[in-house]
Design an enzyme around this catalytic site. Structure first.
Site, PDB file in Angstrom:
ATOM      1  N   SER A   1       5.445 -26.282  75.059  1.00 49.08           N
ATOM      2  CA  SER A   1       6.242 -27.257  74.327  1.00 49.08           C
ATOM      3  C   SER A   1       7.701 -26.819  74.177  1.00 49.08           C
ATOM      4  CB  SER A   1       5.606 -27.514  72.956  1.00 49.08           C
ATOM      5  OG  SER A   1       5.286 -26.296  72.326  1.00 49.08           O
TER       6      SER A   1
ATOM      7  N   HIS B   1      18.167 -19.523  76.983  1.00 48.60           N
ATOM      8  CA  HIS B   1      17.244 -20.656  76.902  1.00 48.60           C
ATOM      9  C   HIS B   1      16.874 -21.191  78.284  1.00 48.60           C
ATOM     10  CE1 HIS B   1      15.483 -24.101  74.758  1.00 48.60           C
ATOM     11  NE2 HIS B   1      16.052 -24.904  75.648  1.00 48.60           N
TER      12      HIS B   1
ATOM     13  N   CYS C   1      15.862 -19.661  70.269  1.00 48.88           N
ATOM     14  CA  CYS C   1      17.193 -19.143  70.610  1.00 48.88           C
ATOM     15  C   CYS C   1      17.709 -18.222  69.491  1.00 48.88           C
ATOM     16  CB  CYS C   1      18.168 -20.301  70.844  1.00 48.88           C
ATOM     17  SG  CYS C   1      18.084 -20.987  72.520  1.00 48.88           S
TER      18      CYS C   1
ATOM     19  N   GLN D   1       2.854 -15.643  74.368  1.00 52.60           N
ATOM     20  CA  GLN D   1       2.185 -15.516  73.090  1.00 52.60           C
ATOM     21  C   GLN D   1       1.252 -14.309  73.127  1.00 52.60           C
ATOM     22  OE1 GLN D   1       0.863 -19.059  71.041  1.00 52.60           O
ATOM     23  NE2 GLN D   1       1.535 -20.345  72.736  1.00 52.60           N
TER      24      GLN D   1
ATOM     25  N   ASN E   1       2.112 -19.742  78.704  1.00 56.36           N
ATOM     26  CA  ASN E   1       1.971 -21.096  79.233  1.00 56.36           C
ATOM     27  C   ASN E   1       3.350 -21.515  79.703  1.00 56.36           C
ATOM     28  OD1 ASN E   1      -0.754 -21.489  78.583  1.00 56.36           O
ATOM     29  ND2 ASN E   1      -0.234 -22.046  76.485  1.00 56.36           N
TER      30      ASN E   1
ATOM     31  N   HIS F   1      12.207 -22.447  76.531  1.00 60.40           N
ATOM     32  CA  HIS F   1      12.767 -21.110  76.311  1.00 60.40           C
ATOM     33  C   HIS F   1      11.727 -20.069  76.764  1.00 60.40           C
ATOM     34  CE1 HIS F   1      15.784 -18.595  74.027  1.00 60.40           C
ATOM     35  NE2 HIS F   1      14.885 -17.723  74.468  1.00 60.40           N
TER      36      HIS F   1
ATOM     37  N   HIS G   1       9.093 -17.535  77.050  1.00 57.75           N
ATOM     38  CA  HIS G   1       8.355 -16.791  76.026  1.00 57.75           C
ATOM     39  C   HIS G   1       6.876 -16.721  76.371  1.00 57.75           C
ATOM     40  CE1 HIS G   1       7.349 -20.918  74.837  1.00 57.75           C
ATOM     41  NE2 HIS G   1       6.390 -20.431  74.069  1.00 57.75           N
TER      42      HIS G   1
ATOM     43  N   CYS H   1      16.597 -25.257  69.553  1.00 53.85           N
ATOM     44  CA  CYS H   1      15.436 -24.466  69.994  1.00 53.85           C
ATOM     45  C   CYS H   1      15.065 -23.431  68.925  1.00 53.85           C
ATOM     46  CB  CYS H   1      15.771 -23.770  71.304  1.00 53.85           C
ATOM     47  SG  CYS H   1      14.594 -22.482  71.748  1.00 53.85           S
TER      48      CYS H   1
END
Ligand SMILES: O=P(O)(O)O[C@H]1O[C@H](CO)[C@@H](O)[C@H](O)[C@H]1O
Ligand SMILES: O=P(O)(O)O[C@H]1O[C@H](CO)[C@@H](O)[C@H](O)[C@H]1O
Lengths: 385, 385
Positions: free
Chosen positions: A196, A121, A55, A203, A188, A199, A201, A52
């Site tokens: 995609s 993760h 990570c 943006q 998203n 993990h 997160h 990943c």
């Protein structure tokens, strides 16, 4: 409730934030579904995935290594949609009238960040407590605050906020040299929403232009304020709190509703109850209240169909560079757009009619709110353990 | 071409049909994809499926049986989003100011049809010749023409068109008693676009309200005409035919372009070259030319990634009930919105940033047009046989 009839008839509802109508067809959920099924989200992820790129300690596509971070970690997206530097573009002087009307372009610069919510993760916001989500809110606030224009009406607020939030070097990002206009924080979540990497997160895209959606909202909120002398979302939050039928949850600082004009089946709007213009206006207490609201929404989503509920979410607030009036008109809120309709595997497609004519929804926002109200309590995954 | 720089830099483009901007990031296709893959479309369907509710002779959900039809077959959707009759809804008189501003609703009535393109379960428009698509265009024309308001400015045109098209009892539908305002013809093709049955078909939703998208387009086209004395799409078609770089294909009647303002990766706009206000304006020859254009678009789509290319498409034309001016301002065109980006399995997701801020695309419309120009020729499936 005099509007009970809207539970049974097809009707349009108006979204005052964008100025657009949508079609509501409450009886339509009865139709059988033979189309695409979403893959149910498997929860078999490792806490650490050596492959990943988010990570701690791992190497990213362009060679950089992630630090051993503790909660959030921010970096410039290796595949940003906008960049700080690029060739200049000057549309030719309008020799050709028609082309200058019909082939309009403008250059956009900016910077895109990726921000992790946790070093783990295998978790999501729904698995985190409000106290664990708080560092995410703090990082958002620091990033937003540090990108404000020097002359910004909220500059003093930003300094106050930054001083009261503990520093977090891994979540810090220096603003670019050129002042940008708007910062869009969004997440998203889930493969169904184009994510995609599982993990946890979000943006942060900052651009030299004010994008369409916050632009429309600002225009509508300005109009409302001019015509009524009050804030649109202030009036709306009060109205919904009084009526109750679309309220999912609330605390002292925030109201969570399925808005009257929801397009997505379980769409949710988190509204600040007092006039918060942007993240930097939040007090220490309110940041925790906001973390609680995000926890309540995401946990209820997962509980609803006992699945890792996909969604796109994002914050709308005052632009990074704006006039006194734009700042005053802004009212902090967060949208959640989740696609699932009937189960963990059947989603609502916003396709043909929605793209060509106008958005159409199948269950009413009142029905959606009632279901989300009813699925508080422990996260279903915890109970399974 | 002075605009070569737009191939490399991030920029926004303006859609004059809707009045909205979108973000173009040409360099972004370089990022690796680790997210959801679409299932490649298997082409292992039988020509007749006894369980399909659209195949000739089969029984539908509510008990009706389909006729043994020859080409098209139209019927009222068993799960319509709008209905002809429903309880009345009168919003209470505006006692409460704020609610009347922020909780606006209006009833919508109408009728939804399903229309098959062929009795064969296992084909698509891409597999059909222009001559085989012609009956679909004829049926659309008859349905549109028969639903026009008695006082409609195109009534005479409609009678002429109906007289020149051979009758097709299976594709006929009597209009409802109450006059409706707009007819949206659209197709959702492929599981990725929410299609629940591969049998080739489209839908026709007629409503008492003018929906958002055609409403926005009419307003923009009216504005352009007032300001410039010409039609927006007339000017645009001419400009694109001259420039050539976004043209995919054309014949005497129609221009096929990847529009300057395309949002979807391989979005296409089919524009009538002369002033066609609605289907009923098309001559016999033009109907065949339009069938050819639809054939060219759908075949090229399938050839591009050698797959059954998913899309949503739809026609915009004059409303069913409208003023002389609205009819005159209308300019017949068809949109195609296909989600695939890089291969048969990797699509573009219009999610977080797109929903919260504004649409963002990765390849330029010029690149998309060049690729679609290059994949004419036989349908790839035919060559495989
Ligand atoms: O009517 P269908 O094909 O069952 O349904 C499909 O098209 C409709 C119109 O675009 C959408 O509202 C649905 O979400 C989609 O699944
Ligand atoms: O940046 P990501 O997560 O790779 O990409 C995802 O989010 C972007 C912003 O909403 C979209 O433009 C992409 O289509 C989507 O796949």
């Amino acid at each position: 409730m005099p509007d009970q009839v809207l539970d049974d008839i097809s009707h349009r509802r108006f979204n005052p934030l964008t100025g657009a109508w949508l079609l509501v067809s409450p009886h339509r959920t009865k139709r059988p579904w033979q189309g695409q099924q979403e893959a149910p989200s498997k929860n078999v992820l490792p806490e650490y995935d050596p492959k990943c790129y988010l990570c701690p300690g791992n190497q990213r596509a362009q060679g950089d290594s992630n630090p051993q971070y503790d909660n959030t970690f921010a970096f410039v997206n290796d595949y940003s949609a906008v960049k700080e530097q690029q060739q200049e573009y000057k549309p030719e002087a309008a020799k050709d009238d028609v082309a200058s009307l019909l082939l309009q372009a403008q250059p956009v610069t900016g910077r895109c960040y990726v921000l992790t919510f946790s070093p783990k993760h295998d978790i999501t916001l729904a698995d985190m407590t409000a106290a664990e989500i708080l560092p995410v809110i703090q990082t958002w606030t620091r990033i937003y605050g540090s990108h404000l224009a020097p002359s910004h009406p909220l500059k003093a607020q930003a300094e106050k906020a930054l001083a009261s939030i503990p520093a977090n070097p891994d979540g810090e990002v220096d603003p670019p040299k050129d002042q940008l206009r708007y910062m869009q924080i969004f997440e998203n979540k889930g493969a169904a929403m184009g994510c995609s990497n599982p993990h946890p997160h979000c943006q942060v895209w900052t651009t030299s232009a004010l994008p369409e959606e916050p632009g429309k909202e600002l225009a509508q909120m300005t109009k409302y304020r001019t015509e009524n002398g009050r804030h649109l979302l202030q009036d709306y939050a009060k109205l919904e709190a009084d009526k109750g039928e679309r309220v999912v949850w609330q605390n002292a600082g925030f109201l969570v509703v399925c808005p009257w004009w929801a397009v997505w089946p379980f769409e949710v709007l988190v509204i600040a109850k007092r006039h918060v213009r942007a993240l930097v206006d939040l007090t220490d207490e309110e940041r925790l209240q906001f973390a609680e609201a995000v926890q309540e929404v995401t946990r209820r989503y997962d509980n609803l169909f006992e699945t890792n509920f996909p969604y796109s979410s994002g914050i709308h607030q005052a632009p990074l560079d704006c006039t006194e009036e734009e700042a005053e008109t802004s009212w902090f809120h967060m949208h959640f757009y989740p696609p699932l309709l009937r189960s963990a595997t059947v989603r609502k497609f916003l396709v043909g009619y929605e793209l060509l004519a106008e958005p159409q929804r199948d269950i009413t926002p009142e029905q959606a709110a009632a279901r989300l109200r009813d699925c508080g309590g422990q996260l279903y995954r915890k109970l399974l353990k």
